[in-house]
Design a protein around this motif. Structure first.
Motif, short mmCIF file in Angstrom:
data_model
loop_
_atom_site.label_atom_id
_atom_site.label_comp_id
_atom_site.label_asym_id
_atom_site.label_seq_id
_atom_site.Cartn_x
_atom_site.Cartn_y
_atom_site.Cartn_z
N THR A 70 -19.15 16.49 -19.59
CA THR A 70 -18.18 17.25 -19.83
C THR A 70 -17.01 16.24 -20.08
OG1 THR A 70 -18.97 19.13 -18.64
CG2 THR A 70 -16.74 18.88 -19.04
N THR A 346 -16.18 23.98 -19.46
CA THR A 346 -14.78 24.16 -19.87
C THR A 346 -13.73 23.53 -18.71
OG1 THR A 346 -14.49 26.41 -18.87
CG2 THR A 346 -15.28 26.21 -21.14
N TRP A 382 -8.19 19.47 -22.27
CA TRP A 382 -9.31 20.36 -22.31
C TRP A 382 -9.22 21.35 -21.39
CZ3 TRP A 382 -13.49 19.40 -25.24
CH2 TRP A 382 -14.64 20.08 -25.05
N ARG A 385 -6.56 23.88 -22.72
CA ARG A 385 -6.71 24.65 -24.03
C ARG A 385 -8.01 25.82 -23.70
NH1 ARG A 385 -7.84 19.59 -28.34
NH2 ARG A 385 -5.78 19.59 -29.02
N HIS A 386 -9.07 25.30 -22.70
CA HIS A 386 -9.77 26.66 -22.51
C HIS A 386 -9.11 27.46 -21.50
CE1 HIS A 386 -12.57 23.55 -23.68
NE2 HIS A 386 -13.47 24.64 -24.20
N GLU A 389 -7.56 30.17 -23.70
CA GLU A 389 -8.15 31.37 -24.30
C GLU A 389 -8.87 32.27 -23.36
OE1 GLU A 389 -8.67 31.66 -27.37
OE2 GLU A 389 -7.18 29.94 -27.50
N TYR A 390 -8.52 32.05 -21.98
CA TYR A 390 -9.24 32.72 -20.96
C TYR A 390 -8.27 34.07 -20.55
CZ TYR A 390 -11.79 34.34 -16.73
OH TYR A 390 -12.52 34.83 -15.88
#
Length: 393
Positions: A70, A346, A382, A385-386, A389-390
Motif C-alpha cells: 500500500t 485505501t 492517498w 483522495r479515498h 470518494e467515501y
C-alpha cells in the motif's frame, strides 16, 4: 454532522485536506498545537529537503525490503517528480543539490507553508488550533478545546497524528493507547533517524563538534555513506541515521574511515617510511586522516598495531562500541504505529469504515534525505483522495 474531518496539521494532514477540498468536500482540520505545521517548520530550519530526485527503483529501495504494497502504491502516485511539480505549483521554485536532494530555493519551510495554507483557505478550509482529540464515543469524536469539550460526527475522518518523536512539536504518540484500546493493531514505537549513545573516554571532549567526513558506516546488511559528528552524547549525523533499523536489532557498527581507498592501497601508503615522524603525523601525511578521524581510531582500537596491513584493516573497519540509540523524543522520526494489517488498501481502518490514517502514525520506517517527507505527502494524499470518494453527502 461534519462532512470531512482531518485531525492533525502536519504535512500528511494538510495533504489529505487538499485532496478532500479539491474533490469538493467541506473540510474541517483540527490541530492540537497553537499553530499548524510545527514539525514541518522545524525540519526546514536547516534546509527543507522535500524529496530525492532519482529513478523510482532506487527511490523505493531506500525504504527497505519490508515496504508494504500500500505504501508502494502511495509513492507511485506521488513520488519525487510529483513533489517537485506540487511545490512549484505553489509558487515555490526548487533546485536539486549535487546528491539529488530537492530543496525550495528559499530553503526554509515557512514560505511553502504560508503558500499552502493560503491555497487551502482559498478552497474553503475550516481550521481550528488547540483542539486535542480525546477519544471516540461510538461514531463521534471528542475534543478538548479552549471552549471546552466539543463533539463532532463526521462523514469521513482522516487521522494524521504523527509518530512519537519531538513531542514538544505535537508528535507525542499518545493516540496509540486509544487506538489499541479499541482493538486497532498498533506496533510499538521505536526511535529512527537518531544518534548513538557513546560513553567517551576523557581524551575525546576536545573533539566534540568535529565532523567525520566522507566515511562509510556498516551495520548488519546496511551501508551508509556520509558524515557523522562527534558530540558530547555520542555520534550524530546523516551518515548514522539510516542505520537505525539494523542498530535497533543489535547489529555491530563499524566505520570505514577511507572508503575511497582499497585495503591494499591503505596498507601500501602506510608502508612508506615515516622516519622520525610520529604516527599521528604519518597518518595525516600519507592518508590525510583528520584529527577527528584519528581520535575515533585511537578511541576504539588501542593500542594501534604497528604492522601496516593490520593497521589498514582497523582503519577500514573501526569497531564502534556504543550504548544504543538516543531516546525516542530526540529522534527525527519513529518506526511503529498503526499496522497495515488494520488498514485496507485505501488506508481506511478495517474496523472503522470512513476512518483513514496517514503520515508518520503508520507503521513504516524511512531514512532522512527527502524520503520521510515524501511518504507523509503521499500517504496524506492517498488517504484524502479515498476519503473524498467515501460516503459523499
Amino acid at each position: 454532522m461534519t462532512d470531512a474531518l482531518v485531525i492533525g496539521g502536519g504535512p500528511a494532514g494538510l495533504m489529505a485536506a487538499e485532496a478532500l477540498l479539491s474533490a469538493g468536500r467541506t473540510v474541517t482540520l483540527v490541530e492540537a498545537k497553537p499553530s499548524i505545521g510545527r514539525k514541518f517548520l522545524m525540519a526546514g530550519k536547516s534546509g527543507l529537503n522535500l524529496t530525492k530526485m532519482q529513478a523510482f527503483g532506487p527511490f523505493l529501495a531506500a525504504y527497505g525490503t519490508g515496504l508494504h504494497p500500500t505504501l508502494r502504491s502511495c509513492l507511485r502516485a506521488f513520488g519525487p517528480e510529483e513533489v517537485k511539480a506540487w511545490t512549484e505549483g505553489l509558487g515555490q521554485t526548487t533546485f536539486t543539490g549535487s546528491t539529488g536532494r530537492l530543496f525550495p530555493n528559499a530553503m526554509k519551510a515557512s514560505p511553502l507553508l504560508r503558500a499552502w495554507l493560503d491555497r487551502l483557505d482559498g478552497l474553503g478550509l475550516y481550521r481550528h488550533t488547540r483542539w486535542r482529540w480525546v477519544d471516540w464515543d461510538k461514531n463521534a469524536l471528542q475534543f478538548d478545546t479552549p471552549e471546552g469539550t466539543r463533539v463532532l460526527t463526521p462523514r469521513v475522518t482522516v487521522f494524521a497524528l504523527g509518530g512519537a518523536s519531538w513531542a514538544r512539536l505535537g508528535s507525542d504518540g499518545q493516540w496509540a493507547d486509544r487506538f489499541a484500546a479499541k482493538g486497532i493493531k498498533v506496533t510499538p514505537f521505536q526511535p529512527s533517524n537518531v544518534g548513538l549513545v557513546v560513553d567517551w573516554s576523557d581524551h575525546m571532549p576536545r573533539h566534540f563538534g568535529a565532523p567525520l567526513k566522507g566515511i562509510s558506516l556498516y551495520a548488519g546488511d546496511q551501508v551508509s555513506r556520509g558524515e557523522a559528528v562527534i558530540s558530547k552524547r555520542g555520534l550524530e549525523g546523516g551518515g548514522v541515521y539510516p542505520l537505525a533499523p539494523s542498530l535497533r536489532e543489535g547489529a555491530a557498527l563499524t566505520l570505514d574511515l577511507l572508503p575511497d581507498l582499497s585495503l591494499e592501497a591503505v596498507a601500501d601508503r602506510l608502508s612508506k617510511p615515516k622516519g622520525k615522524a610520529s604516527l599521528s603525523n604519518h597518518l595525516r601525511r600519507v592518508l590525510k586522516l583528520s584529527a577527528a578521524a584519528q581520535a575515533i581510531l585511537r578511541e576504539f582500537v588501542h593500542p594501534l598495531p604497528d604492522d601496516p596491513s593490520a593497521l589498514a584493516q582497523v582503519i577500514k573497519a573501526v569497531p564502534i562500541r556504543h550504548a544504543g540509540l538516543r531516546p525516542m523524543d530526540e529522534a527525527i522520526s519513529t518506526a511503529g504505529g498503526v499496522s497495515f494489517e488494520a488498514l485496507d488498501e485505501t488506508l481506511m481502518l478495517r474496523d472503522r469504515p470512513g476512518t483513514f490514517c496517514a503520515g508518520e502514525m503508520l507503521d513504516w520506517d524511512a531514512p532522512t534525505g527527502g524520503y520521510l517527507l515524501t511518504a507523509c505527502f503521499a500517504t496524506g494524499l492517498w488517504a484524502g483522495r479515498h476519503a473524498a470518494e467515501y460516503d459523499r453527502p
